[in-house]
Design a protein around this motif. Structure first.
Motif, PDB file in Angstrom:
ATOM      1  N   CYS A  67      28.822 -26.406  -5.327  1.00 41.05           N
ATOM      2  CA  CYS A  67      27.711 -25.484  -5.607  1.00 41.05           C
ATOM      3  C   CYS A  67      27.928 -24.626  -6.853  1.00 41.05           C
ATOM      4  CB  CYS A  67      27.488 -24.559  -4.419  1.00 41.05           C
ATOM      5  SG  CYS A  67      27.091 -25.448  -2.909  1.00 41.05           S
ATOM      6  N   THR A  91      28.655 -24.914   5.353  1.00 36.15           N
ATOM      7  CA  THR A  91      29.070 -25.793   6.453  1.00 36.15           C
ATOM      8  C   THR A  91      30.330 -26.596   6.126  1.00 36.15           C
ATOM      9  OG1 THR A  91      27.453 -27.467   5.758  1.00 36.15           O
ATOM     10  CG2 THR A  91      26.799 -26.008   7.530  1.00 36.15           C
ATOM     11  N   THR A  93      34.229 -27.624   6.811  1.00 37.01           N
ATOM     12  CA  THR A  93      34.864 -27.864   8.111  1.00 37.01           C
ATOM     13  C   THR A  93      35.952 -26.820   8.381  1.00 37.01           C
ATOM     14  OG1 THR A  93      36.589 -29.302   7.256  1.00 37.01           O
ATOM     15  CG2 THR A  93      34.486 -30.340   7.808  1.00 37.01           C
TER      16      THR A  93
ATOM     17  N   HIS B 120      33.364 -27.151  15.671  1.00 38.25           N
ATOM     18  CA  HIS B 120      32.208 -27.939  15.260  1.00 38.25           C
ATOM     19  C   HIS B 120      30.899 -27.155  15.208  1.00 38.25           C
ATOM     20  CE1 HIS B 120      34.952 -31.189  15.789  1.00 38.25           C
ATOM     21  NE2 HIS B 120      35.038 -31.028  17.092  1.00 38.25           N
ATOM     22  N   ARG B 138      22.179 -22.993  -0.837  1.00 39.13           N
ATOM     23  CA  ARG B 138      23.455 -23.041  -1.549  1.00 39.13           C
ATOM     24  C   ARG B 138      23.362 -22.763  -3.041  1.00 39.13           C
ATOM     25  NH1 ARG B 138      25.571 -28.566   0.980  1.00 39.13           N
ATOM     26  NH2 ARG B 138      26.162 -28.861  -1.180  1.00 39.13           N
ATOM     27  N   GLY B 171      27.173 -26.500  11.462  1.00 44.88           N
ATOM     28  CA  GLY B 171      28.607 -26.716  11.382  1.00 44.88           C
ATOM     29  C   GLY B 171      28.940 -27.927  10.530  1.00 44.88           C
ATOM     30  N   GLY B 172      30.223 -28.148  10.396  1.00 45.14           N
ATOM     31  CA  GLY B 172      30.712 -29.296   9.659  1.00 45.14           C
ATOM     32  C   GLY B 172      31.989 -29.774  10.317  1.00 45.14           C
ATOM     33  N   PHE B 173      32.208 -31.077  10.278  1.00 42.97           N
ATOM     34  CA  PHE B 173      33.432 -31.602  10.891  1.00 42.97           C
ATOM     35  C   PHE B 173      33.816 -32.911  10.217  1.00 42.97           C
ATOM     36  CE2 PHE B 173      29.752 -32.915  13.350  1.00 42.97           C
ATOM     37  CZ  PHE B 173      29.929 -34.286  13.461  1.00 42.97           C
ATOM     38  N   ASP B 174      35.086 -33.272  10.378  1.00 48.04           N
ATOM     39  CA  ASP B 174      35.583 -34.528   9.826  1.00 48.04           C
ATOM     40  C   ASP B 174      35.217 -35.660  10.771  1.00 48.04           C
ATOM     41  OD1 ASP B 174      36.889 -33.320   7.600  1.00 48.04           O
ATOM     42  OD2 ASP B 174      38.467 -32.651   8.949  1.00 48.04           O
ATOM     43  N   GLU B 180      33.029 -36.404   5.868  1.00 50.88           N
ATOM     44  CA  GLU B 180      32.708 -35.153   6.552  1.00 50.88           C
ATOM     45  C   GLU B 180      31.207 -35.119   6.833  1.00 50.88           C
ATOM     46  OE1 GLU B 180      34.053 -31.801   4.291  1.00 50.88           O
ATOM     47  OE2 GLU B 180      36.145 -32.452   4.316  1.00 50.88           O
ATOM     48  N   ASN B 182      27.958 -32.636   7.962  1.00 56.17           N
ATOM     49  CA  ASN B 182      27.491 -31.252   8.161  1.00 56.17           C
ATOM     50  C   ASN B 182      26.057 -31.286   8.669  1.00 56.17           C
ATOM     51  OD1 ASN B 182      25.624 -30.975   5.732  1.00 56.17           O
ATOM     52  ND2 ASN B 182      27.542 -31.549   4.742  1.00 56.17           N
ATOM     53  N   TYR B 183      25.703 -30.264   9.419  1.00 56.25           N
ATOM     54  CA  TYR B 183      24.376 -30.251  10.030  1.00 56.25           C
ATOM     55  C   TYR B 183      23.905 -28.814  10.246  1.00 56.25           C
ATOM     56  CZ  TYR B 183      26.582 -28.692  14.271  1.00 56.25           C
ATOM     57  OH  TYR B 183      27.275 -27.927  15.167  1.00 56.25           O
ATOM     58  N   PHE B 209      29.319 -35.881   3.494  1.00 58.59           N
ATOM     59  CA  PHE B 209      30.073 -35.571   2.284  1.00 58.59           C
ATOM     60  C   PHE B 209      31.319 -36.447   2.250  1.00 58.59           C
ATOM     61  CE2 PHE B 209      33.358 -32.672   0.292  1.00 58.59           C
ATOM     62  CZ  PHE B 209      32.973 -32.954  -1.010  1.00 58.59           C
ATOM     63  N   PRO B 211      34.671 -36.576   0.469  1.00 49.81           N
ATOM     64  CA  PRO B 211      35.501 -35.729  -0.397  1.00 49.81           C
ATOM     65  C   PRO B 211      36.184 -36.496  -1.529  1.00 49.81           C
ATOM     66  CG  PRO B 211      36.037 -35.404   1.932  1.00 49.81           C
ATOM     67  CD  PRO B 211      35.149 -36.590   1.856  1.00 49.81           C
ATOM     68  N   ARG B 214      33.592 -37.105  -4.066  1.00 45.66           N
ATOM     69  CA  ARG B 214      32.814 -35.864  -4.109  1.00 45.66           C
ATOM     70  C   ARG B 214      31.309 -36.153  -4.152  1.00 45.66           C
ATOM     71  NH1 ARG B 214      36.347 -32.065  -8.247  1.00 45.66           N
ATOM     72  NH2 ARG B 214      38.321 -32.337  -7.181  1.00 45.66           N
ATOM     73  N   GLN B 240      29.833 -34.798  -7.852  1.00 41.61           N
ATOM     74  CA  GLN B 240      30.713 -34.254  -8.891  1.00 41.61           C
ATOM     75  C   GLN B 240      31.837 -35.266  -9.117  1.00 41.61           C
ATOM     76  OE1 GLN B 240      29.975 -31.802  -6.207  1.00 41.61           O
ATOM     77  NE2 GLN B 240      28.220 -31.355  -7.490  1.00 41.61           N
ATOM     78  N   ASP B 247      28.135 -32.153 -12.889  1.00 39.66           N
ATOM     79  CA  ASP B 247      27.429 -31.961 -11.607  1.00 39.66           C
ATOM     80  C   ASP B 247      26.102 -32.682 -11.694  1.00 39.66           C
ATOM     81  OD1 ASP B 247      29.422 -30.184 -10.818  1.00 39.66           O
ATOM     82  OD2 ASP B 247      28.332 -28.454 -11.608  1.00 39.66           O
ATOM     83  N   ARG B 249      22.767 -33.305  -9.314  1.00 41.92           N
ATOM     84  CA  ARG B 249      22.143 -32.924  -8.044  1.00 41.92           C
ATOM     85  C   ARG B 249      20.676 -33.350  -8.070  1.00 41.92           C
ATOM     86  NH1 ARG B 249      24.685 -27.826  -9.557  1.00 41.92           N
ATOM     87  NH2 ARG B 249      26.630 -27.580  -8.401  1.00 41.92           N
TER      88      ARG B 249
END
Lengths: 106, 358
Positions: A67, A91, A93, B120, B138, B171-174, B180, B182-183, B209, B211, B214, B240, B247, B249
């Motif tokens: 961002c 969000t 982790t 989560h 964001r 939240g976000g989780f692996d 990853e 996110n929601y 996402f 990582p 990216r 990215q 960047d 988007r």
């Protein structure tokens, strides 16, 4: 009869204690196997810290850079708040949050 | 089956106590280790985004000062109270007068309580930014956005003022080591309270996402539970590429009020082979967007089909203060026009608690 039961109970206690001691000894062996001598331990700790720092830096750039430009480091207690805010806002982790916080407060 | 008398229990009590002590020892040891590694205690923060922009659109200059204070109050290990307000003035020349006039606009962007329930899920209650696409949540702050003007499609599914009042799970989780997720999913209630207005709606956004490269992509959906019960949906994309400071988007959104997209590319000249001391502070930005009118008019959206191309140049004095500029050309049926912008943006952050700066 009572003496026999007591003997049986004591035997069980002994067996349980033996098992417990064996488990403790095994744990110590594991610990001594995984915990090398002090010098080597310090080296392993340093390598772990370096790996965590590198991972934290990678996640910082991957997540925060999504961002905005990378900000400078803030004092640790401010950084803890900012990372919590980013966990909600962006969000990220739980693991990202912990590693980024560790990297940003080193 | 073994039956023991009361006497034998009494006789063997010391042995039992010893065993329990042995069993408990590792637990006590582990707890003391946990207490040694006490987490850093977060401190309340006051932050703000400030900007002073001059826009010249179709030959008319607008002066636009803006202050957007943010307050973050962490409570314990799992709670966060956060708010952002915006105070801005759009000063425009008054016909028949030489001066500029405008009124102060005030808005509560968000005022929410977050509870981090577990790894989560975070539960949010209050007034929150509508989680539709990526720009509103964001990229909106003036110190973050690469171009100071809003995307044309931003008002789609945003509600009356870009925010909703209700409850949200996010939240976000692996999902795996390389993916990853996110929601955010929410319910908002109808509110006509001044500066806290909101639509009755449900909505969700989910993203993936990666990582490593990216790369992020995802989609959003909203269903209004009032008026015409219309739907809106959108998709977003961000990339990215790790080797270069680039960047990219993009967002697409569609509803009965209109549809359109924007795609933006920003390149930081930190790898320039010449004049690196100066050029590493420079960012070059380009954005293209199109908007197509829908079946229902919305005052916040362009009244007709519109295309807009923008080119920007930003100079970062530091990571928190920069000079921004852009030129855009807007194409629309009612006439084409140029859009210029010059400005400064600044972000500050201060602890609100003694010792917070250490």
């Amino acid at each position: 009869m009572i003496a026999r039961r007591s003997m049986l109970f004591l035997a069980l206690l002994l067996a349980a204690s033996t098992l417990l001691l064996a488990r403790t000894a095994a744990g110590q062996e594991e610990a001594s196997a995984t915990n090398p001598p002090p010098a080597a331990s310090a080296r392993v700790q340093h390598e772990d810290d370096e790996a965590a720092r590198a991972e934290g830096e990678r996640r910082f750039h991957a997540n925060c850079g999504r961002c905005h430009q990378a900000p400078h480091k803030f004092p640790p207690r401010m950084m803890a708040t900012i990372v919590r805010h980013m966990r909600v806002r962006a969000t990220i982790t739980d693991e990202d949050m912990k590693l980024i916080l560790r990297y940003m407060t080193q | 089956m073994l039956h023991l008398s009361l006497g034998s229990w009494r006789r063997n009590l010391p042995s039992l106590a010893g065993m329990l002590a042995l069993l408990a020892a590792p637990v006590v040891h582990a707890q003391s280790q946990d207490q040694d590694s006490e987490p850093i205690r977060p401190v309340p923060i006051f932050s703000a985004g400030l900007a002073y922009n001059t826009f010249i659109q179709g030959g008319t200059a607008h002066l636009h000062p803006l202050v957007s204070p943010v307050i973050l109050i962490p409570l314990g290990q799992n709670w966060l109270i956060e708010s952002r307000d915006t105070f801005e003035i759009d000063l425009a020349p008054e016909p028949g007068s030489s001066g500029y006039k405008g009124s102060l606009q005030k808005e509560v962007d968000y005022l929410q309580v977050d509870y981090i329930a577990n790894r989560h899920v975070t539960v949010t209650v209050g007034r929150f930014l509508t989680p539709f696409g990526i720009f509103n949540e964001r990229l909106y702050p003036v110190w973050i956005r690469d171009l100071q003007s809003d995307p044309l499609i931003l008002p789609i599914a945003m509600g009356p003022s870009g925010a909703q009042t209700g409850a949200m799970l996010r939240g976000g989780f692996d999902a795996t080591r390389k993916i990853e997720v996110n929601y955010a999913t929410y319910f908002s209630t109808l509110s006509t309270i001044n500066r806290l207005d909101s639509d009755r709606a449900i909505g969700t956004r989910a993203g993936i996402f990666l990582p490593g490269p990216r790369l992020e992509f995802g989609g959003s959906f909203q269903h209004l539970l009032q008026d015409d019960h219309s739907n809106a949906f959108g998709i977003h994309f961000a990339w990215q590429p790790p080797p270069v400071p680039l960047d990219i988007r993009a967002e697409y959104a569609r509803s009965h009020t209109g549809s359109g997209y924007w795609i933006e590319s920003a390149y930081r000249l930190s790898q320039a082979p010449v004049w690196q001391n100066a050029l590493r502070h420079v960012q070059v930005v380009g954005r293209m967007q199109q908007f197509f009118n829908g079946t229902v008019a919305d005052d916040a959206l362009p009244g007709i089909n519109t295309n807009l191309f923008e080119f920007g140049l930003n100079y970062y004095f530091r990571d928190d203060i920069r000079f921004v500029s852009s030129y855009g050309r807007q194409f629309a049926f009612e006439g084409n026009e140029n859009v210029w912008n010059l400005g400064l943006t600044y972000r500050l952050a201060l602890p609100m608690w003694p010792g917070g700066g250490k």
